[in-house]
Structures are given as structure tokens and as C-alpha cells.
Design a protein around this motif. Sequence first.
Motif, PDB file in Angstrom:
ATOM      1  N   PRO A   1       0.814  -1.219   0.000  1.00 28.08           N
ATOM      2  CA  PRO A   1       0.000   0.000   0.000  1.00 28.08           C
ATOM      3  C   PRO A   1       0.850   1.272   0.000  1.00 28.08           C
ATOM      4  N   ALA A   2       1.952   1.264   0.761  1.00 29.17           N
ATOM      5  CA  ALA A   2       2.836   2.433   0.788  1.00 29.17           C
ATOM      6  C   ALA A   2       3.468   2.666  -0.573  1.00 29.17           C
ATOM      7  N   ILE A   3       3.878   1.596  -1.238  1.00 30.19           N
ATOM      8  CA  ILE A   3       4.472   1.727  -2.571  1.00 30.19           C
ATOM      9  C   ILE A   3       3.451   2.297  -3.554  1.00 30.19           C
ATOM     10  N   SER A   4       2.204   1.841  -3.461  1.00 28.93           N
ATOM     11  CA  SER A   4       1.158   2.353  -4.359  1.00 28.93           C
ATOM     12  C   SER A   4       0.978   3.857  -4.196  1.00 28.93           C
ATOM     13  N   VAL A   5       0.953   4.322  -2.945  1.00 30.58           N
ATOM     14  CA  VAL A   5       0.769   5.758  -2.695  1.00 30.58           C
ATOM     15  C   VAL A   5       2.022   6.532  -3.124  1.00 30.58           C
ATOM     16  N   ALA A   6       3.198   5.951  -2.881  1.00 27.68           N
ATOM     17  CA  ALA A   6       4.438   6.618  -3.290  1.00 27.68           C
ATOM     18  C   ALA A   6       4.484   6.807  -4.808  1.00 27.68           C
ATOM     19  N   LYS A   7       4.038   5.816  -5.550  1.00 28.53           N
ATOM     20  CA  LYS A   7       3.996   5.933  -7.009  1.00 28.53           C
ATOM     21  C   LYS A   7       3.046   7.039  -7.446  1.00 28.53           C
ATOM     22  N   LEU A   8       1.884   7.101  -6.795  1.00 27.41           N
ATOM     23  CA  LEU A   8       0.916   8.149  -7.132  1.00 27.41           C
ATOM     24  C   LEU A   8       1.480   9.525  -6.806  1.00 27.41           C
ATOM     25  N   LEU A   9       2.147   9.646  -5.666  1.00 28.83           N
ATOM     26  CA  LEU A   9       2.763  10.913  -5.277  1.00 28.83           C
ATOM     27  C   LEU A   9       3.782  11.360  -6.327  1.00 28.83           C
ATOM     28  N   LYS A  10       4.613  10.443  -6.791  1.00 31.77           N
ATOM     29  CA  LYS A  10       5.632  10.775  -7.791  1.00 31.77           C
ATOM     30  C   LYS A  10       4.990  11.181  -9.110  1.00 31.77           C
ATOM     31  N   GLU A  11       3.855  10.571  -9.411  1.00 26.27           N
ATOM     32  CA  GLU A  11       3.123  10.910 -10.641  1.00 26.27           C
ATOM     33  C   GLU A  11       2.506  12.299 -10.550  1.00 26.27           C
ATOM     34  N   ARG A  12       1.921  12.612  -9.380  1.00 24.65           N
ATOM     35  CA  ARG A  12       1.221  13.886  -9.220  1.00 24.65           C
ATOM     36  C   ARG A  12       2.194  15.052  -8.955  1.00 24.65           C
ATOM     37  N   ILE A  13       3.223  14.786  -8.175  1.00 25.17           N
ATOM     38  CA  ILE A  13       4.189  15.836  -7.824  1.00 25.17           C
ATOM     39  C   ILE A  13       5.588  15.277  -8.129  1.00 25.17           C
ATOM     40  N   PRO A  14       6.020  15.362  -9.389  1.00 25.89           N
ATOM     41  CA  PRO A  14       7.256  14.696  -9.822  1.00 25.89           C
ATOM     42  C   PRO A  14       8.513  15.086  -9.047  1.00 25.89           C
ATOM     43  N   ASP A  15       8.570  16.315  -8.517  1.00 27.91           N
ATOM     44  CA  ASP A  15       9.777  16.722  -7.804  1.00 27.91           C
ATOM     45  C   ASP A  15       9.732  16.371  -6.314  1.00 27.91           C
ATOM     46  N   SER A  16       8.760  15.566  -5.910  1.00 24.71           N
ATOM     47  CA  SER A  16       8.697  15.108  -4.521  1.00 24.71           C
ATOM     48  C   SER A  16       9.920  14.261  -4.184  1.00 24.71           C
TER      49      SER A  16
ATOM     50  N   PHE B   1      16.439  14.260   6.579  1.00 16.02           N
ATOM     51  CA  PHE B   1      15.553  14.263   5.410  1.00 16.02           C
ATOM     52  C   PHE B   1      14.567  15.425   5.424  1.00 16.02           C
ATOM     53  N   ALA B   2      14.204  15.896   6.604  1.00 20.29           N
ATOM     54  CA  ALA B   2      13.258  17.014   6.789  1.00 20.29           C
ATOM     55  C   ALA B   2      11.934  16.779   6.062  1.00 20.29           C
ATOM     56  N   PRO B   3      11.187  15.745   6.459  1.00 21.34           N
ATOM     57  CA  PRO B   3       9.918  15.453   5.771  1.00 21.34           C
ATOM     58  C   PRO B   3       8.836  16.479   6.099  1.00 21.34           C
ATOM     59  N   ASP B   4       7.938  16.668   5.143  1.00 22.81           N
ATOM     60  CA  ASP B   4       6.747  17.474   5.387  1.00 22.81           C
ATOM     61  C   ASP B   4       5.663  16.645   6.048  1.00 22.81           C
ATOM     62  N   VAL B   5       5.722  15.323   5.850  1.00 24.21           N
ATOM     63  CA  VAL B   5       4.737  14.421   6.439  1.00 24.21           C
ATOM     64  C   VAL B   5       5.352  13.023   6.522  1.00 24.21           C
TER      65      VAL B   5
ATOM     66  N   LEU C   1      -2.068  17.367   5.270  1.00 27.32           N
ATOM     67  CA  LEU C   1      -1.174  17.463   6.426  1.00 27.32           C
ATOM     68  C   LEU C   1       0.074  18.274   6.107  1.00 27.32           C
ATOM     69  N   ALA C   2       0.561  18.154   4.854  1.00 31.98           N
ATOM     70  CA  ALA C   2       1.765  18.886   4.466  1.00 31.98           C
ATOM     71  C   ALA C   2       1.514  20.375   4.320  1.00 31.98           C
ATOM     72  N   GLY C   3       0.240  20.763   4.189  1.00 30.15           N
ATOM     73  CA  GLY C   3      -0.116  22.188   4.118  1.00 30.15           C
ATOM     74  C   GLY C   3       0.528  22.885   2.934  1.00 30.15           C
ATOM     75  N   GLY C   4       1.203  23.985   3.185  1.00 30.53           N
ATOM     76  CA  GLY C   4       1.777  24.798   2.117  1.00 30.53           C
ATOM     77  C   GLY C   4       2.926  24.145   1.388  1.00 30.53           C
ATOM     78  N   ASN C   5       3.419  23.005   1.898  1.00 28.51           N
ATOM     79  CA  ASN C   5       4.555  22.351   1.241  1.00 28.51           C
ATOM     80  C   ASN C   5       4.118  21.314   0.220  1.00 28.51           C
ATOM     81  N   ALA C   6       2.782  21.141   0.046  1.00 28.46           N
ATOM     82  CA  ALA C   6       2.301  20.133  -0.904  1.00 28.46           C
ATOM     83  C   ALA C   6       2.388  20.652  -2.327  1.00 28.46           C
TER      84      ALA C   6
END
Length: 375
Positions: A16-31, A95-99, A370-375
Motif C-alpha cells: 500500500p505504501a508503494i502504491s501511494v508513493a507511485k501516485l505521489l511521484k506521478e502527481r508531484i514529480p519533484d517530490s 531528510f526534513a519530511p513534510d509528512v 497534512l503537508a499544508g503549504g509544502n504540498a
Amino acid sequence: MNVIFTCGGTGGHINPAISVAKLLKERIPDSRILFIGAEDGMENKLVPREGFDLETIKISNFQRKLTPAGIWHNVTTACHMAGSMRKAKRIIRDFAPDVIVGTGGYASYPALHMGAKLGIPTAVHESNAVPGLTTRMVAKDMDRIMVSFPDCQEHYPNPEKVIVTGTPVRSEFLYGDRTAARKALGLGEEKLIISAWGSLGAREMNKKIARFMVLEAKDGRYHHVHATGSYGWRWMPAYVRQQGLELERYPQLDMREYIFNMPELMAAADLIICRAGAATISEVCASGTPCIMIPSPNVTDNHQEKNARVLEAHGAAVVLRENECDGDSLYETAKSLLEDEQRLKEMRMAARRLAVVDAAEQIFEVMRTLAGGNA
């Protein structure tokens, strides 16, 4: 957006985490994406294979048995935990994560706990019907708790934090075409049964399926694909022969070590007989496959039976306890379902009503909020 995913132990936690990570990379490529897992977990194979960075920590579970060996194991675990907390803190600061998002397993506890302590927005996803130990330990400190079914919300003390997102599954389970799948598999009008007990298999259940197959051979009505698992493959073919069944004479009975085309088979199947792990539950619902679930009796807090009872309550599954069935009674239960077209139709509809087709999207939206302005 910088995101840490933390998970480990089983594919049901990691995928499940990999699935969401792939979607994140697709939606926000510079993540920027980082996984945190256990040193010896399955994540060491699955995560790098998908192209994501992985940091590992030394972690083990706690045992409930107060034997000398159990006590020593728990002392060792406590020592590992202290070191894991220090390493998780260093990783998070570097790493300084936003979430930070945890999807289960003991390996997710240090990063979730330390992230919350450092003031990083944190969320945990619980794919089982009831919260596991890690989820219970971190729940009060999480900003969001994501669950698979509406029925799950009652198990948490802060319902305002709980969001029903479902559990991500591969799209092939969601959008399988029954007619096309049956044609590709060379099936006619005969009913198709699938049975599997996970990648390793389960010795007692494989024995019961051996008897099940003996009865099928006499009956001659069904096509059956059974996965023995890696351990089962070592002994089950010989065991079946000892029961007087020569599988070579019955091409409709297909016994193999693994099922690699599970989405296609589940799209084509009339019935699946299986365990009730979180990943299996999600795949059954996504594919709308009628099922007989036999929960593993060897899991913490009996969570597989609790998973299965959710589907049973909604009419999507028949649940049998392992110690209450044998090959004969299991076959009779399967036959009664397969000969009842209306029941099968209702089970398919009930399973699909429980499926959340956009689970990865919903988890992504929680992260972005949750990431707010950093999303």
C-alpha cells in the motif's frame, strides 16, 4: 513535498505504501520520497525494486510468552528499540519530511513516534479491521488515522482523527474483465475455484485441500487452481498421490507453487478459498470475488478472523474456523455456494460495495492536507 513512508514485515504493509508513493511521484514529480523499514524485512527487496530509497533500522517484535527465551527476546527488542529511536530521529532530521505516513509493522513505530515527537505531521494507515499493536501504540499521537472500512472507526478513542480511505490494491484487481479473463484462461461454462494460503502455504490447510481435490476428481464439475506455497510445494504433490489422486489424469485440477496471475484468475473465478490477511481482504473486495475465508489462527490478536467477520457481516464472505472444518465439510460448503447463482451474485455485489477504488488517491489527499503549504 518531502515524504517518509515507514512500514515493514509483510507485503500487506509494504505494497500500500508503494502504491501511494507511485501516485505521489506521478502527481508531484519533484517530490522526495524515503522509506524506513527493518533491516531484515521484505521491504529490502520490494522497495528498491520500485526505485525508492530505503533506510533501515534494527527492530524486532515483542513476545507475550513469559518463558526465559521470551523474556530474553523482549529485553533484546527493548535494546534494539532504543537504538532505532536514535537512528529514526537522525534520519528524520536529515531528510526534513513534510509528512510521515506509516502503513504497519513493528518497523513503522520508531519513525511515527519520533516524527510526532519532533512535531512532524504524521498519519498511520491500518489495513486490518482492528488496530494492531503498532497502531494502538501511536494512535493518540497521530494527526490522522486511516482505515479500510467504516466499521473500523469504532475501535479508536478519537474518532475525529479517523478517515476511511480503504487500502490501495493493484489496478488489475479493480478493473478485471470476467469474460476476457475466462476466455484467456480457456474456460467454458465450468465453475472456477481458486485456493491459496499465502506465499509459504499452511500445512494443515493444504492437507484439507488435498482431500477437497480428491472429492473434486470424483465429482468432475469444477476447475480448480490451488497454490501450495513454497513450503507446501516440497511435500504436497507426493501427499496428494498418497491419497490416491493422480493429478495428471485430471487437467481441471491445477496445483502449482505460486499463482503469478492472481488478478486475472480472480476476475475469472466463481469462488476463492483463502486466508483473511489485510491484503487478501482488499483484493477480494476490489475484484468482487465470492469467498470462503479461513482465518489463520496463528496471528496476533486473532486479527484475521476480525477482518473476515467484517466481510461476513456485509454478506461478502463465508467464514470457517480452521479447527472447525475438514476437506469434506469445506467441499460441501463450496458446492453449496457454487450451485447458488443468486448467492454468488449477492456476494459479488457486497464485496464491491466494500471496495474503495480510489484508496491511494484518498491517502494522497490526506498527506497533502497534512503537508499544508509544502504540498
